[in-house]
Design an enzyme around this catalytic site. Sequence first.
Site, mmCIF file in Angstrom:
data_model
loop_
_atom_site.group_PDB
_atom_site.id
_atom_site.type_symbol
_atom_site.label_atom_id
_atom_site.label_comp_id
_atom_site.label_asym_id
_atom_site.label_seq_id
_atom_site.Cartn_x
_atom_site.Cartn_y
_atom_site.Cartn_z
ATOM 1 N N GLY A 245 6.274 27.814 -60.488
ATOM 2 C CA GLY A 245 6.944 26.979 -59.491
ATOM 3 C C GLY A 245 6.044 25.867 -59.001
ATOM 4 C CB VAL B 133 5.745 28.932 -55.743
ATOM 5 C CG1 VAL B 133 4.975 30.216 -55.955
ATOM 6 C CG2 VAL B 133 7.144 29.036 -56.358
ATOM 7 C CD GLU C 38 -14.856 28.392 -56.852
ATOM 8 O OE1 GLU C 38 -15.462 27.324 -57.057
ATOM 9 O OE2 GLU C 38 -15.429 29.451 -56.577
ATOM 10 C CB CYS D 266 -13.826 21.451 -61.327
ATOM 11 S SG CYS D 266 -14.298 23.005 -62.096
HETATM 12 P P1 NAD Z 1 -3.886 20.358 -57.560
HETATM 13 O O1 NAD Z 1 -4.719 20.609 -56.364
HETATM 14 O O2 NAD Z 1 -2.950 19.214 -57.544
HETATM 15 O O3 NAD Z 1 -2.984 21.649 -57.873
HETATM 16 C C1 NAD Z 1 -3.562 22.930 -57.993
HETATM 17 C C2 NAD Z 1 -2.494 23.978 -57.717
HETATM 18 O O4 NAD Z 1 -2.084 23.882 -56.358
HETATM 19 C C3 NAD Z 1 -1.238 23.815 -58.568
HETATM 20 O O5 NAD Z 1 -0.762 25.086 -58.945
HETATM 21 C C4 NAD Z 1 -0.270 23.135 -57.610
HETATM 22 O O6 NAD Z 1 1.090 23.362 -57.922
HETATM 23 C C5 NAD Z 1 -0.660 23.810 -56.293
HETATM 24 N N1 NAD Z 1 -0.278 23.065 -55.085
HETATM 25 C C6 NAD Z 1 -0.017 21.738 -54.966
HETATM 26 N N2 NAD Z 1 0.304 21.460 -53.700
HETATM 27 C C7 NAD Z 1 0.254 22.608 -52.997
HETATM 28 C C8 NAD Z 1 0.463 22.954 -51.631
HETATM 29 N N3 NAD Z 1 0.801 22.046 -50.717
HETATM 30 N N4 NAD Z 1 0.292 24.240 -51.249
HETATM 31 C C9 NAD Z 1 -0.081 25.183 -52.152
HETATM 32 N N5 NAD Z 1 -0.277 24.920 -53.465
HETATM 33 C C10 NAD Z 1 -0.129 23.645 -53.877
HETATM 34 O O7 NAD Z 1 -4.900 20.278 -58.798
HETATM 35 P P2 NAD Z 1 -4.597 19.986 -60.330
HETATM 36 O O8 NAD Z 1 -4.257 18.550 -60.499
HETATM 37 O O9 NAD Z 1 -3.673 21.018 -60.849
HETATM 38 O O10 NAD Z 1 -6.059 20.277 -60.956
HETATM 39 C C11 NAD Z 1 -7.098 19.364 -60.915
HETATM 40 C C12 NAD Z 1 -7.995 19.576 -59.696
HETATM 41 O O11 NAD Z 1 -8.491 20.906 -59.665
HETATM 42 C C13 NAD Z 1 -9.239 18.703 -59.728
HETATM 43 O O12 NAD Z 1 -9.484 18.188 -58.444
HETATM 44 C C14 NAD Z 1 -10.343 19.653 -60.127
HETATM 45 O O13 NAD Z 1 -11.643 19.291 -59.742
HETATM 46 C C15 NAD Z 1 -9.906 20.903 -59.467
HETATM 47 N N6 NAD Z 1 -10.531 22.060 -60.120
HETATM 48 C C16 NAD Z 1 -11.528 22.758 -59.483
HETATM 49 C C17 NAD Z 1 -12.166 23.808 -60.134
HETATM 50 C C18 NAD Z 1 -13.276 24.619 -59.492
HETATM 51 O O14 NAD Z 1 -13.537 25.726 -59.965
HETATM 52 N N7 NAD Z 1 -13.950 24.150 -58.475
HETATM 53 C C19 NAD Z 1 -11.767 24.146 -61.416
HETATM 54 C C20 NAD Z 1 -10.757 23.420 -62.025
HETATM 55 C C21 NAD Z 1 -10.129 22.382 -61.362
#
Ligand code: NAD
Length: 472
Positions: free
Chosen positions: A200, A205, A244, A278
């Site tokens: 979702g 979700v 993270e 990341c």
């Molecule tokens: P994102 O933050 O847009 O989304 C991550 C997850 O959060 C997704 O499942 C998304 O649907 C969900 N989400 C979005 N809005 C939300 C809300 N309001 N409430 C709860 N959940 C919500 O990130 P992305 O574009 O999927 O991934 C890239 C990002 O992730 C980059 O910034 C990257 O650096 C970071 N990242 C960090 C690590 C780490 O271990 N530190 C690892 C991988 C990626």
Amino acid sequence: MITINKIYVNGEFVTPHGEEVMDLISPTTNEKVGEVTLGDEIDTQNAALVAKEALKSFKNTTKEERIKYLEKVRDILIKRKQDFTDIMVNEYGGTVYFCSFVAQNAIDDFNAMIDTLKEFDLNPKEGTSQIQLVPVGVVGIIIPWNMSNGFICTKLSTAIAAGCTVVVKPSELSVQQTQFISEVFHEAGLPKGVINFVNGYGNTVGVEITRNADIDKISFTGSTAVGKLIAKGAVDTMKRVTLELGGKSPNIILDDANFSEALPTAVYSAFLNSGQACAAATRLLVPKSRLDEANAILKNFIETNVKVGDPSNPDTLIGPMVSQKQFDRVEEYIKIGIEEGATLLVGGHGKPTGLEAGNYVKPTIFTNVDNHMRIAQEEIFGPVLVVIPYEDENDAIRIANDSPYGLAAYISAGDKERAYRIASKLDAGRVCVNGLSHDSKAPFGGFKQSGIGREYGRFGLEEYLEARAVLG
Ligand code: NAD
């Protein structure tokens, strides 16, 4: 055509209450390859309820029982390692080179957590008191698209070791990978309700996981912007959070490093997962006195060794960006870099010739970059590397720490002792000396706005436990 119309709740693949259907688009062709029916708030509430019910008995399992479950999942991952890799490659265009490493890492995570749990004292003594380290409860796990099943395996191995039950919300861009990993956990035969997956969007979700009173903790991997929203929302029910988040990691090439080895390695570290990582080493710090030499090596290496294209080709280093949106974001940053006055060393706007159908970006290096430029401060999440010249060791440390992020750092040096001395001055959760390395038992997590808490090994396990002290 691929059709995914079930979610995994209470040990069964069930039709979600949610009815929204989303197209699945191939990043290599931008053609529609299938459809998924997404879950909603009601599905999330149901999953949280069954996880809460399952916790009643799962929290009382012994170490030996948990180790058996971890071994079971590990053995299925070994058996299905090729599927794990292939689905990643097909769904989001990760290169086979990177995805096979992630598949092995997932297996290593389970092995490492089995070792950690065997050695971990769940009933230590502190002072004159007996401490009971008990599962924190139901854990909501929210995952990004860039290494979905890798993160799921890290977090779920830890949750099982701690005796927690989980509701997992992977990214909506990872539903094929989610289908696969749900099958793995289903086959492992964990008790019903211990592991639940709800596909979702974040604003349905994800938001429900954040506010749901049946969920005790959130383990989130994703962007810093969304991490902040989750932390704010989680406080209403006083959920524990492990975050993270993003990074803009520095890679310091010291003047005594072997440039012809360190710089190609720096390119691999920056363009890890096609730059969508990341911990990618995206700020390359080189001595000002050797900038021209570094530029020449980098340009030559990109032009002769870095292959962009079909992610299933083992020689490919850079596959497509996950989506058109991500492609546009990277292109926008290339435009910003040019406008800010950075020198374009290689790459630039537009798709590489012959790859116009997919979300392919040219591997791009900007040099002579000032650390205050946006391309040096903001996470781009694509194959764009910035080269920043420094005057001396102290200047390199100053620039490395001049960032809102603090996830990882890298140092290349001839004298390793010198590198360790510098490592102790860097604001970063992990520092790799002379190359890119990983350790499934060493803590991973961010300083500053790269997050809160740690994953992996003993430090990761403690995040899924609450301490109860029994006195007297
Ligand atoms: P994102 O933050 O847009 O989304 C991550 C997850 O959060 C997704 O499942 C998304 O649907 C969900 N989400 C979005 N809005 C939300 C809300 N309001 N409430 C709860 N959940 C919500 O990130 P992305 O574009 O999927 O991934 C890239 C990002 O992730 C980059 O910034 C990257 O650096 C970071 N990242 C960090 C690590 C780490 O271990 N530190 C690892 C991988 C990626």
